[in-house]
Design a protein around this motif. Sequence first.
Motif, short mmCIF file in Angstrom:
data_model
loop_
_atom_site.label_atom_id
_atom_site.label_comp_id
_atom_site.label_asym_id
_atom_site.label_seq_id
_atom_site.Cartn_x
_atom_site.Cartn_y
_atom_site.Cartn_z
N LYS A 24 0.83 -1.21 0.00
CA LYS A 24 0.00 0.00 0.00
C LYS A 24 0.87 1.26 0.00
O LYS A 24 0.59 2.22 -0.73
N ARG A 25 1.93 1.27 0.80
CA ARG A 25 2.78 2.44 0.88
C ARG A 25 3.75 2.53 -0.30
O ARG A 25 4.00 3.63 -0.83
N LEU A 46 -1.31 3.46 -2.50
CA LEU A 46 -2.67 3.03 -2.79
C LEU A 46 -3.59 3.30 -1.61
O LEU A 46 -3.17 3.20 -0.45
N SER A 47 -4.84 3.62 -1.90
CA SER A 47 -5.84 3.72 -0.85
C SER A 47 -6.29 2.31 -0.46
O SER A 47 -5.94 1.32 -1.13
N ASP A 48 -7.07 2.19 0.59
CA ASP A 48 -7.57 0.87 1.00
C ASP A 48 -8.43 0.26 -0.12
O ASP A 48 -8.34 -0.95 -0.37
N GLN A 56 -8.23 0.87 -3.39
CA GLN A 56 -7.35 0.47 -4.48
C GLN A 56 -6.55 -0.78 -4.12
O GLN A 56 -6.31 -1.64 -4.97
N MET A 57 -6.16 -0.89 -2.85
CA MET A 57 -5.40 -2.04 -2.42
C MET A 57 -6.24 -3.31 -2.53
O MET A 57 -5.74 -4.37 -2.98
N TYR A 115 1.09 -9.22 -6.63
CA TYR A 115 0.66 -8.82 -5.30
C TYR A 115 0.17 -10.04 -4.52
O TYR A 115 0.45 -10.21 -3.33
N ARG A 139 -11.15 -3.80 1.95
CA ARG A 139 -10.74 -2.48 2.43
C ARG A 139 -10.99 -2.31 3.93
O ARG A 139 -10.17 -1.68 4.62
N ILE A 196 -8.23 -4.11 5.92
CA ILE A 196 -6.97 -3.35 5.89
C ILE A 196 -7.05 -2.17 6.85
O ILE A 196 -6.12 -1.92 7.62
#
Length: 345
Positions: A73-74, A78-80, A82-83, A93, A108, A111
């Motif tokens: 994510k970092r 990415l946002s939750d 998008q992740m 991934y 999401r 996460i």
Amino acid sequence: MKQRNAIKNDLFAADHHRQKIDRLGDPLAEIEKHINFAALAAEVDRVAPRPVSPQGGRPPFPTETMVRILVLKRLYNLSDEQMEYQLLDRMSYQRFCGLGQAVNIPDRTTIWTFENRIGEAGGQALFDGVSAQLLKQGYIARGGQIIDATLVPAPKQHNSRAEKELLEQGATPVGWKPAKRRQKDQDATWTKKHGKSYFGYKLSVNVDNKYKLIRKFKTDTASTHDSQHFDNVFNTGNTSRDVYADRGYPSEAREAQLARDGFRNRIQRKGHANKPLSECQQQRNRRIAKVRARVEHVFAVIDQMGGKLVRTIGQARANFALTMMATCYNLKRLVFLRKAGIVAF
């Protein structure tokens, strides 16, 4: 006329794709090769134990899986939401997180819940765990330390003048409902740099000159002056006694302290309207700038990782985001050092 290759179907196409990814070089595989994620997960569980539900239910995802997701994510900003999508869509991934054959994928909410569970303590445990593994591989701080800070923008707040006055007094406007308050960042501050206004937070770092790894860091709001974090990020563990910083850090007390402790002062001088720098001092500044500029490379890489910004609301969440930013930079830097053949000695 030459025809294009026809599409070929194969039951083992997924395996062929994985093999090609390996040949091309999967950067996530390189990270996994050099970092023990099980050890990182154990550190997170130590400072933020997994909750035990007396009612049973579906067991939570392993901490190691969730730590790997936070790294992704970092790394890719990415946002939750998008992740969650990328975990469903991207083979690399899924493989990195050990979810290649999993029916259920963390969504999401999962996460977001995990981030809230581990909090700032868990983020710091990840940074410290990665730092410890770097030291075990021989990447100790060498060549002197470089101290600097960078602004990290946050979502700008659009408040009326009356609302701003109330917020400055520590009060909350009456018309703000709970849902609106949750979307208002009352911790981030405004500041100006080179005549331009910024709203958000600040990340101060200590980078070693040899490997350009972040050794210590401090987070704060944007309006805090860079020099106030000097002592927080100062590192006595560097093998060199040289201390580099720009014109924002010099003071008589600081220079005296460095001299008493046996450090070599490589902080640039700052001129004043009634007392400009001499030619000798300007030459000294230019010599220092050649080394000090290496910390700008660090901030540039962080920017390439998706931008120096946070999407979160509030100081606590910003601290977590900036901690992950520093942690993932070190992971990315480790891969570069290994691939470039820069082996610790």
